[in-house]
Design a protein around this motif. Structure first.
Motif, PDB file in Angstrom:
ATOM      1  N   TRP A   1      43.501 -36.780 -45.524  1.00 27.66           N
ATOM      2  CA  TRP A   1      42.900 -36.214 -46.769  1.00 27.66           C
ATOM      3  C   TRP A   1      43.875 -35.466 -47.198  1.00 27.66           C
ATOM      4  N   GLN A   2      43.528 -34.629 -45.925  1.00 24.98           N
ATOM      5  CA  GLN A   2      44.343 -33.255 -46.681  1.00 24.98           C
ATOM      6  C   GLN A   2      45.479 -32.985 -46.527  1.00 24.98           C
ATOM      7  N   VAL A   3      47.016 -34.079 -45.804  1.00 22.19           N
ATOM      8  CA  VAL A   3      47.539 -34.622 -45.376  1.00 22.19           C
ATOM      9  C   VAL A   3      48.404 -35.042 -46.550  1.00 22.19           C
ATOM     10  N   LEU A   4      47.397 -36.158 -47.176  1.00 18.09           N
ATOM     11  CA  LEU A   4      47.575 -36.853 -48.233  1.00 18.09           C
ATOM     12  C   LEU A   4      47.972 -36.000 -49.775  1.00 18.09           C
ATOM     13  N   GLU A   5      47.100 -35.211 -49.783  1.00 23.66           N
ATOM     14  CA  GLU A   5      46.534 -34.190 -50.967  1.00 23.66           C
ATOM     15  C   GLU A   5      47.729 -33.528 -51.029  1.00 23.66           C
ATOM     16  N   SER A   6      48.344 -32.463 -49.539  1.00 20.76           N
ATOM     17  CA  SER A   6      50.077 -32.115 -49.779  1.00 20.76           C
ATOM     18  C   SER A   6      51.321 -32.467 -50.427  1.00 20.76           C
ATOM     19  N   LEU A   7      51.452 -33.728 -49.797  1.00 15.75           N
ATOM     20  CA  LEU A   7      52.120 -34.607 -50.842  1.00 15.75           C
ATOM     21  C   LEU A   7      52.345 -35.615 -51.719  1.00 15.75           C
ATOM     22  N   THR A   8      51.027 -35.423 -51.789  1.00 19.70           N
ATOM     23  CA  THR A   8      51.285 -36.062 -53.263  1.00 19.70           C
ATOM     24  C   THR A   8      51.682 -34.326 -54.242  1.00 19.70           C
ATOM     25  N   THR A   9      51.145 -33.412 -54.255  1.00 16.46           N
ATOM     26  CA  THR A   9      50.911 -32.379 -55.068  1.00 16.46           C
ATOM     27  C   THR A   9      52.273 -31.843 -54.759  1.00 16.46           C
TER      28      THR A   9
ATOM     29  N   THR B   1      52.752 -41.189 -57.741  1.00 14.04           N
ATOM     30  CA  THR B   1      52.916 -40.215 -57.228  1.00 14.04           C
ATOM     31  C   THR B   1      53.236 -40.750 -55.562  1.00 14.04           C
ATOM     32  N   GLY B   2      53.404 -41.737 -55.233  1.00 11.58           N
ATOM     33  CA  GLY B   2      53.678 -42.764 -53.856  1.00 11.58           C
ATOM     34  C   GLY B   2      51.970 -42.348 -52.696  1.00 11.58           C
ATOM     35  N   ALA B   3      51.187 -42.158 -53.494  1.00 11.56           N
ATOM     36  CA  ALA B   3      50.020 -41.969 -53.028  1.00 11.56           C
ATOM     37  C   ALA B   3      49.211 -42.859 -52.089  1.00 11.56           C
ATOM     38  N   ILE B   4      49.528 -44.765 -52.485  1.00 10.37           N
ATOM     39  CA  ILE B   4      49.307 -46.109 -51.756  1.00 10.37           C
ATOM     40  C   ILE B   4      50.495 -46.201 -50.816  1.00 10.37           C
ATOM     41  N   ASP B   5      51.625 -46.220 -51.735  1.00  9.48           N
ATOM     42  CA  ASP B   5      53.011 -46.424 -50.929  1.00  9.48           C
ATOM     43  C   ASP B   5      53.876 -45.788 -50.691  1.00  9.48           C
ATOM     44  N   ASP B   6      53.630 -44.913 -49.924  1.00 10.69           N
ATOM     45  CA  ASP B   6      53.019 -45.149 -48.881  1.00 10.69           C
ATOM     46  C   ASP B   6      52.523 -44.039 -47.924  1.00 10.69           C
ATOM     47  N   GLY B   7      52.299 -42.938 -49.464  1.00  8.29           N
ATOM     48  CA  GLY B   7      51.748 -41.438 -48.704  1.00  8.29           C
ATOM     49  C   GLY B   7      50.236 -41.766 -47.960  1.00  8.29           C
ATOM     50  N   ALA B   8      50.374 -42.602 -48.026  1.00  9.96           N
ATOM     51  CA  ALA B   8      48.775 -43.395 -47.164  1.00  9.96           C
ATOM     52  C   ALA B   8      48.889 -42.863 -46.061  1.00  9.96           C
ATOM     53  N   GLY B   9      50.048 -43.549 -45.492  1.00  7.53           N
ATOM     54  CA  GLY B   9      50.414 -44.139 -44.355  1.00  7.53           C
ATOM     55  C   GLY B   9      50.756 -43.021 -43.236  1.00  7.53           C
ATOM     56  N   ILE B  10      51.414 -42.066 -44.245  1.00 10.20           N
ATOM     57  CA  ILE B  10      52.130 -40.836 -43.860  1.00 10.20           C
ATOM     58  C   ILE B  10      50.966 -39.728 -43.271  1.00 10.20           C
TER      59      ILE B  10
END
Length: 466
Positions: free
Chosen positions: A48-56, A285-294
């Motif tokens: 979650w922290q990685v995804l929040e960081s990337l999309t924010t 912001t690319g959360a599901i595609d593909d920030g989640a995978g990252i």
């Protein structure tokens, strides 16, 4: 109903060939550690922290944009912050497409605006013409050549929501093939109902390409609501639309595959490959595609580092998947000679909803080892589903050259509500589902790294045209 571990093992063994490879096995201490890892991962906040960081901090990161470069630096820094032993980049060069502005409107007695978004690969241009509606791609294909001269083709196919996302073959197929087909029929422009399953005014973008030798025409997707509105207007009688796009190709750009690796403690030259794609389209912001995978795969490596896995864990944040698998193809070209060292790969590129299925190209070759892995995945609600999976996007090119793959299948029922549109944002991610995804990836990756034996990776010559 979830199969018991014994039933799964029996099913896998029955499917095994008569001349099986040397059996791969996973020792009991590794299985016990995997069960503890599963519990740990369900409570770990790293993904979650990685995804929040990337999309924010980066937000949308379309290939070739200024944000693409920032995403590369973000990924490099994040791998280092998570404690990866090695971090490096490999260049990926591709044509750069830019979106600048887009608009559409109905002309005449029923004048009104329409919500559209240009398809990636569309040229710029403003066209006006009568809209001709087609129910699907086959209907457009059946139109006589030249019959759409001076007109705008409109393919109005409503994509269906399915857990496995299988109707994307139709919706996404229209996006790729429709514009060229429209040119063959004489059209001056192309519109399609978005390849999405939502009911909203958020239009879905995505890539298209024109056949060699054709003069490209402006091509765009309507939101599902606006597509329904245009269909009703067309049913009333001849309807003229103006489509104005400012977009197009602008030279070449070099991005990077960003790679982080946890060095194996016993067989460091052997690799378990996991990853996702770093780029996104520009509307959300690319959360599901593909920030989640990252996020899932970066967190997996971080969780496994203290356990000192026997094999190396390589996590790849692939460049420019969205516009043609450029990062995956570049990785294949660089590493095709090392297929045998890539023991197995799994990619996360289908959102972050609940993982429900497990499959692998090694299903017939190594049934006992896969049964051991399934036994640890089962408490996460994951079933053995032989023959149902396939390698996800970026690892595909190297699997075609002989790399073994696994599939951890996400529930895609909601995925195409958000895919490639402005609603693909962090708030759409369920933290509990993201944690379940991370637990599944961590368990699989750990057990693949610990397995005594292989999963069938062996070099194959390139297929014709590859």
């Amino acid at each position: 109903m979830r199969a018991t571990a014994l039933a799964v093992a029996l099913a896998l063994l029955v499917a095994a060939p008569l001349q099986a490879a040397q059996p791969t096995r996973i020792d009991q201490p590794s299985l016990d550690r995997a069960a503890a890892l599963r519990t740990q991962a369900l409570a770990d906040p790293t993904a979650w922290q990685v995804l929040e960081s990337l999309t924010t901090e980066v937000g949308p990161r379309m290939a070739g944009s200024e944000a693409d470069a920032r995403a590369v630096e973000w990924a490099r820094a994040k791998f280092k912050a998570l404690g990866y032993d090695r971090v490096w980049t490999e260049p990926v060069t591709f044509p750069k497409w830019e979106r600048r502005s887009e608009a559409a409107r109905v002309l005449g007695a029923h004048a009104q605006p329409l919500r559209v978004t240009a398809l990636g690969g569309s040229p710029a241009g403003t066209v006006e013409g009568e809209v001709v509606r087609f129910a699907d791609l086959a209907a457009l294909q059946a139109a006589p050549d030249g019959s759409l001269a001076g007109k705008i083709a409109f393919v109005d196919y409503p994509m269906q929501a399915r857990a496995d996302g299988s109707d994307y073959r139709n919706g996404g197929g229209i996006r790729w093939a429709g514009p060229s087909l429209a040119v063959h029929k004489g059209a001056i422009g192309f519109l399609m109902r978005s390849a999405g399953t939502d009911t909203s005014r958020a239009a879905h973008t995505g890539g298209t390409r024109f056949e060699e030798g054709l003069k490209p025409i402006p091509a765009a997707a309507l939101s599902t609501i606006d597509a329904a509105q245009l269909a009703r207007l067309a049913a009333l009688g001849p309807t003229r639309v103006q489509l104005a796009l400012d977009c197009g190709w602008d030279g070449q750009y070099t991005s990077q595959n960003v790679i982080g690796e946890i060095t194996g403690s016993k067989r460091p030259q052997e690799i378990v490959l996991i990853g996702g794609h770093l780029d996104s389209w520009d509307l959300g912001t690319g959360a599901i595609d593909d920030g989640a995978g990252i996020a899932i795969t970066m967190a997996t490596g971080a969780l496994l580092k203290p356990l000192k896995p026997a094999r190396s864990i390589r996590v790849v944040a692939f460049a420019n998947e969205e516009q043609g698998l450029w990062g995956g193809r570049a990785y294949m070209q660089k590493h095709a000679g090392d297929v045998g060292k890539h023991i197995i790969a799994v990619e996360s590129d289908f959102g972050a909803d609940h993982i429900y299925g497990f499959d692998s190209s090694a299903r017939d070759l190594q049934p006992a080892a896969l049964a051991q892995i399934q036994q640890v995945l089962a408490p996460l609600g994951i079933s053995w589903m032989p023959g149902k999976g396939e390698p996800e996007s970026d690892i595909g090119p190297l699997t075609e050259r002989g790399m073994a793959w696994a599939w951890l299948g996400h529930d895609g029922t909601r995925y195409f509500d958000l895919h490639h549109n402005a609603e693909d944002t962090l708030d759409k991610i369920n933290p509990q589902s993201l944690a379940q995804n991370t637990a599944a990836y961590a368990v699989f990756t750990w057990l693949a790294a610990q397995a005594d034996g292989d999963f069938g990776s062996a070099p194959k010559p390139p297929s014709a045209g590859k």
